[in-house]
Design an enzyme around this catalytic site. Structure first.
Site, short mmCIF file in Angstrom:
data_model
loop_
_atom_site.label_atom_id
_atom_site.label_comp_id
_atom_site.label_asym_id
_atom_site.label_seq_id
_atom_site.Cartn_x
_atom_site.Cartn_y
_atom_site.Cartn_z
N ASP A 1 3.16 3.51 -0.31
CA ASP A 1 4.61 3.44 -0.42
C ASP A 1 5.13 2.12 0.16
O ASP A 1 4.76 1.73 1.27
CB ASP A 1 5.21 4.62 0.34
CG ASP A 1 6.68 4.80 0.11
OD1 ASP A 1 7.07 5.15 -1.01
OD2 ASP A 1 7.45 4.58 1.07
N ASP B 1 -0.49 10.02 -1.12
CA ASP B 1 0.58 9.09 -0.84
C ASP B 1 0.42 8.59 0.60
O ASP B 1 0.23 9.39 1.51
CB ASP B 1 1.94 9.77 -1.00
CG ASP B 1 2.93 8.91 -1.75
OD1 ASP B 1 2.97 7.70 -1.48
OD2 ASP B 1 3.68 9.44 -2.58
N HIS C 1 9.03 10.04 -8.68
CA HIS C 1 9.97 10.82 -7.87
C HIS C 1 11.22 10.03 -7.50
O HIS C 1 12.18 10.62 -6.99
CB HIS C 1 9.28 11.30 -6.59
CG HIS C 1 8.83 10.16 -5.71
ND1 HIS C 1 7.77 9.34 -6.05
CD2 HIS C 1 9.30 9.69 -4.53
CE1 HIS C 1 7.62 8.43 -5.11
NE2 HIS C 1 8.52 8.61 -4.18
N ASP C 2 11.25 8.73 -7.75
CA ASP C 2 12.39 7.89 -7.42
C ASP C 2 13.20 7.45 -8.63
O ASP C 2 14.19 6.73 -8.46
CB ASP C 2 11.92 6.63 -6.69
CG ASP C 2 11.50 6.88 -5.26
OD1 ASP C 2 11.97 7.87 -4.67
OD2 ASP C 2 10.68 6.10 -4.72
N GLU D 1 2.88 0.28 -4.12
CA GLU D 1 4.26 0.25 -4.61
C GLU D 1 4.93 -0.97 -3.99
O GLU D 1 4.95 -1.13 -2.76
CB GLU D 1 5.01 1.51 -4.20
CG GLU D 1 6.44 1.53 -4.74
CD GLU D 1 7.35 2.50 -4.01
OE1 GLU D 1 8.25 3.06 -4.66
OE2 GLU D 1 7.18 2.69 -2.79
#
Length: 582
Positions: free
Chosen positions: A206, A98, A338-339, A265
């Site tokens: 991210d 990440d 995870h979101d 993302e």
């Protein structure tokens, strides 16, 4: 587009804090991941995406990084990391890290130096601005503009020492880096190369579409009932975003692209923009994470304002992205991360038809054109959590929303809690359910967030050897993608487009044709078999007369005793996959 290794790959995301605890402190760690590598092998995945393990104060559970080139002791050591990387590579699995470079932690040395003085050589590494003209620092409306933070409140934080504000689109402890400064970009690229030289296989980036801002930082429109303005038009896909991403490619990946995977993302990205970001000829990214399908159940008030998403909504959204990236670009396929709340609770039925809906939703996703992602526990059918009160939540976004909604806007605590139970990111962050042992086999200690109480029946130990389990079905889906080239590289065509219950499509490659039929409701769905020859939109490499599916080969179904042919009827949440050679 030229064939790439990641077109037939499946990615598995690990959120290490919640995956497996090896040292009994209640928090997952790298050695916990090492201990469960055979789970990934049994599932058949090709890539591990690891959420942040860098040094961090954990204001946002590691997405606030204080040192990009250090492992947080909470998760282990570099020796643990190197063992994990070697263990993955020995098993034929790549590792994607990440990458969080829209912002850092306010405890990162870069920001500490930046905040030390207005004359600091790193002052311009972040977005610093004085208060508005005529306003006293700290008073109402003194912020440089009216932008809202994603985590509630203003996107600006006052630094009392200098009397200036710094920008943070997320937590106040996550100041935004100023990518306009070439020194910032140099430092980021050097760090990325350092990780690649260490042996990692790429990055998931991210909120990477937020790194370019309109430098004048104009006010955003304030929606009715909102406290702050919408700054997204001025930082989403900003004016230099393509320049920055192309530069990143040239400085980090050029000449060795075939080895690595780059995923961006991008909340709010459109199809036209995604085409540009992922067109191989432009040398930017391999694929993007778009949010349209996971925003379908958001009402006018945003993610906490629920509306029911229909099967037609899902088909329209997925079909549009499939068509939009058919000729150039590539889709990331995901339900969970995870979101996001758990998909079986969100778009499925986590009670009566738990197994059937979990596997039906998986079928719809995995057999489309794109690279599928499996989020930890999704392969077990993990569900949302029956949180009892606000004290059960840990996520900063959820806690900030509760405080603002209840204490500032006067909302009912019961209504806010209902929204949190449905939508909170904490639904995805409870411990992976390894067994029916205490704490779901995640830890010998009390976990940092309580395990979902249904772990006694939904867990890996119970599913691993059960041929009818959700886990077994995910294995079959992944194997089918690996075996059938039509899944990885075939064209996509939506069929039965107007059917209110059935999500159906074909995949076609060089005379090999696959039909995917899925009932996404708890009621029997009927259709005309002859209608399967029709299509809602043109597709590449599809013959004008698809013919009959009556003699097609049955390759996968989620009901052990269900129909194995396209006979005009699907049971509740039934999935059926047929293949034939024309």
């Amino acid at each position: 587009m030229t064939d790439k290794w990641w077109q037939s790959a499946v990615v598995y995301q690990i959120y290490p804090r919640s995956f497996a605890d090896s040292n009994g402190d209640g928090i997952g760690d790298l050695r916990g991941v090492i201990d469960h590598l055979d789970h990934l092998v049994a599932l058949g995945v090709d890539v591990l995406w690891l959420s942040p393990i860098y040094a961090s104060p954990h204001d946002d559970n590691g997405y606030d990084i204080s040192d990009y080139q250090a492992i947080d002791p909470l998760f282990g050591t570099f020796e643990d990391f190197d063992e994990l990387l070697a263990g993955l590579h020995e098993r034929g699995i790549k590792l994607v890290m990440d990458l969080v470079v829209n912002h850092t932690s306010d405890e990162h040395p870069w920001f500490v130096e930046s905040a030390s003085s207005p004359d600091s050589p790193k002052r311009d590494w972040y977005w610093w601005r004085p208060p508005r003209d005529g306003k006293t620092p700290g008073e109402h409306s003194a912020e440089p503009n009216n932008w809202a933070s994603f985590f509630s409140g203003s996107a600006w934080q006052l630094d009392p020492a200098s009397g200036e504000y710094y920008l943070h689109l997320f937590s106040r402890k996550q100041p935004d880096l100023n990518w306009e400064n070439p020194e910032v970009r140099d430092a980021v690229y050097a760090m990325m190369n350092w990780w690649l030289d260490r042996g990692v296989d790429g990055f998931r980036m991210d909120v990477i579409n937020l790194i370019s801002k309109v430098t004048s930082l104009p006010d955003g429109v304030v929606a009715p009932g909102a406290l702050y303005g919408d700054g997204y038009p001025y930082y989403g896909q900003g004016p230099r975003i393509h320049e920055f991403l192309h530069e990143m490619h040239e400085r980090v990946f050029a000449g060795r692209e075939d080895r690595y995977l780059t995923v961006g993302e991008m909340p709010g990205v459109t199809i036209d923009e995604a085409q540009l970001f992922t067109d191989p000829a432009r040398d930017e990214l391999d694929m993007v994470f778009q949010f349209e399908h996971v925003d379908l159940d958001h009402g006018p008030g945003g993610k906490w304002d629920h509306r029911d998403a229909t099967v037609l909504d899902l088909k329209e959204s997925f079909g549009k992205w499939q068509r939009g990236l058919a000729d150039a670009g590539w889709n990331s396929l995901y339900w969970n991360n995870h979101d996001q709340p758990r998909v079986v609770s969100r778009f499925g039925d986590d009670t009566v038809y738990w197994r059937e809906s979990a596997t039906a939703l998986a079928t719809v996703l995995h057999l489309q054109r794109g690279t599928p992602y499996v989020y930890q526990g999704e392969e077990l059918g993990m569900t949302n959590v029956p949180f009892q009160g606000i004290e059960d939540f840990r996520d900063i976004e959820s806690l900030n929303y509760y405080a603002e909604a209840v204490d500032v806007l006067g909302a009912s605590p019961a209504d806010v809690l209902a929204a949190l139970r449905r939508t909170s990111r904490d639904n995805a962050r409870t411990p992976v359910q390894w067994s029916s042992a205490p704490n779901a086999g995640f830890s010998a200690a009390t976990p940092w967030i309580e395990a979902n109480p249904n772990y006694t029946r939904i867990n890996a130990a119970a599913e691993r050897d059960d041929p009818n389990s959700v886990f077994a079905y995910y294995r079959q889906l992944i194997d089918l993608r690996h075996r059938e080239n039509v899944v990885a590289r075939g064209s996509f065509e939506l069929v039965l487009a107007e059917h209110p219950q059935i999500f159906a499509y074909t995949r076609t490659l060089e005379g090999r044709r696959m039909l995917v039929l899925v009932n996404l409701t708890g009621e029997v769905a009927e259709y005309e078999p002859d209608a399967l020859a029709g299509a809602s939109a043109p597709a590449v490499d599809v013959r004008p007369d698809p013919g009959s599916w009556s003699e097609a080969e049955f390759v996968l179904g989620n009901l052990p005793d269900g129909s194995r042919a396209a006979d005009g009827r699907l049971a509740p949440w039934q999935a059926l996959v047929l293949v034939r050679t024309d």
